[in-house]
Enzyme design. Sequence first.
Site, short mmCIF file in Angstrom:
data_model
loop_
_atom_site.label_atom_id
_atom_site.label_comp_id
_atom_site.label_asym_id
_atom_site.label_seq_id
_atom_site.Cartn_x
_atom_site.Cartn_y
_atom_site.Cartn_z
CG ASN A 9 -1.71 1.26 1.38
OD1 ASN A 9 -1.78 2.05 0.43
ND2 ASN A 9 -2.31 1.46 2.53
CD1 TRP A 10 3.72 1.12 -2.73
CD2 TRP A 10 3.71 2.25 -4.67
NE1 TRP A 10 4.55 0.46 -3.60
CE2 TRP A 10 4.56 1.12 -4.80
CE3 TRP A 10 3.56 3.09 -5.77
CZ2 TRP A 10 5.25 0.85 -5.98
CZ3 TRP A 10 4.24 2.82 -6.95
CH2 TRP A 10 5.08 1.69 -7.05
CE LYS A 11 0.09 3.22 4.73
NZ LYS A 11 0.30 3.29 6.17
CG HIS A 97 -5.41 2.12 5.37
ND1 HIS A 97 -4.90 3.07 6.24
CD2 HIS A 97 -4.45 1.19 5.23
CE1 HIS A 97 -3.68 2.71 6.59
NE2 HIS A 97 -3.38 1.58 5.99
CD GLU A 99 -2.36 5.63 6.76
OE1 GLU A 99 -2.38 5.65 5.51
OE2 GLU A 99 -1.44 5.08 7.41
CD GLU A 169 -3.11 -2.25 7.30
OE1 GLU A 169 -2.08 -2.53 6.69
OE2 GLU A 169 -3.67 -1.15 7.19
N GLY A 175 3.22 2.25 10.62
CA GLY A 175 4.20 3.32 10.47
C GLY A 175 4.96 3.63 11.74
CB SER A 215 5.91 -2.01 11.60
OG SER A 215 5.53 -0.69 11.93
N GLY A 236 3.14 -1.04 4.09
CA GLY A 236 3.27 0.36 3.71
C GLY A 236 4.71 0.70 3.38
N GLY A 237 5.40 1.32 4.34
CA GLY A 237 6.76 1.84 4.12
C GLY A 237 7.71 0.88 3.41
P1 13P Z 1 3.53 0.36 7.46
O1 13P Z 1 3.95 -0.95 6.85
O2 13P Z 1 4.28 1.54 6.94
O3 13P Z 1 3.48 0.25 8.95
O4 13P Z 1 2.00 0.60 6.98
C1 13P Z 1 1.10 -0.41 7.11
C2 13P Z 1 -0.13 -0.04 6.38
O5 13P Z 1 -0.85 0.87 6.79
C3 13P Z 1 -0.46 -0.77 5.15
O6 13P Z 1 -1.75 -0.50 4.72
#
Ligand code: 13P
Length: 255
Positions: A9-11, A97, A99, A169, A175, A215, A236-237
């Site tokens: 998920n590149w956000k 999500h 966010e 999640e 993050g 993470s 994500g990251g």
């Molecule tokens: P991180 O892997 O950066 O913690 O993010 C997880 C995430 O929100 C994937 O949707």
Amino acid sequence: MRKIIIAGNWKMNKGLSETIEFVNTVVSAMKDIKLNRTQAIIAPAYPFLHEALRKSVGSGLQIAAQDVSLNNDGAYTGEVSASMLASLGIKYGIIGHSERRQYHGETDATVKARMLKLFEQKITPIVCIGETLAQRDANLTTDIIISQLNGCLSEIKLQAGTEIIIAYEPVWAIGTGRTATPQQAQEVHALIRKWLVDNYAPEVAENMAILYGGSVKPDNLKELLACQDIDGGLIGGASLKAEDFLAMVKTGAEN
Ligand code: 13P
């Protein structure tokens, strides 16, 4: 055997040239990976979905959207509908999500409504759920997960050919570098699987992929995948660097 899904998920990261570079690198390297039952997915930002699809066509890499509108078409400035995504050839859509819940007023009811829009277009929803730190500390994790499952999935009928992916999640692990331990994650995944047995059917529960997110990185994916009910990661990251993403796809393929 369930699929293993490694989904990035590149956000709100990466522009056009970075997206193209990543997809070209990953598609080329994936030719040498025997994927077995692993599915690799990335979710770039809306403007770059088309190019990501074009560059990945015929490869083992699938492209997902990060959200979808509640509406079909019309005066909804800034929105992108499920039929627009389908017209591009998108097969997966992330919904709910944390966010989106935190910054954009997403609720279980809107997640459910978006899921129906995706189903109409034969797009597989990746439905995100998870508790906050305050909820975990108050011993509310089970209640929150069950309430999110009820809110997002109850009365949702799975017809032949429709698929749902669930992503657990924990908000406190997103993050933050603070991954849930494999035991903590497995406990919630088992709870989700049990809910699916009770509310759908054992075969549905057995076949549904439940991803862990928060993470995840190349270093900790293997021990997460070793858990019985963890079928992949929503990352994500660590999904933003092609070499890390590829390392995680390889880990999935070797599992
Ligand atoms: P991180 O892997 O950066 O913690 O993010 C997880 C995430 O929100 C994937 O949707």
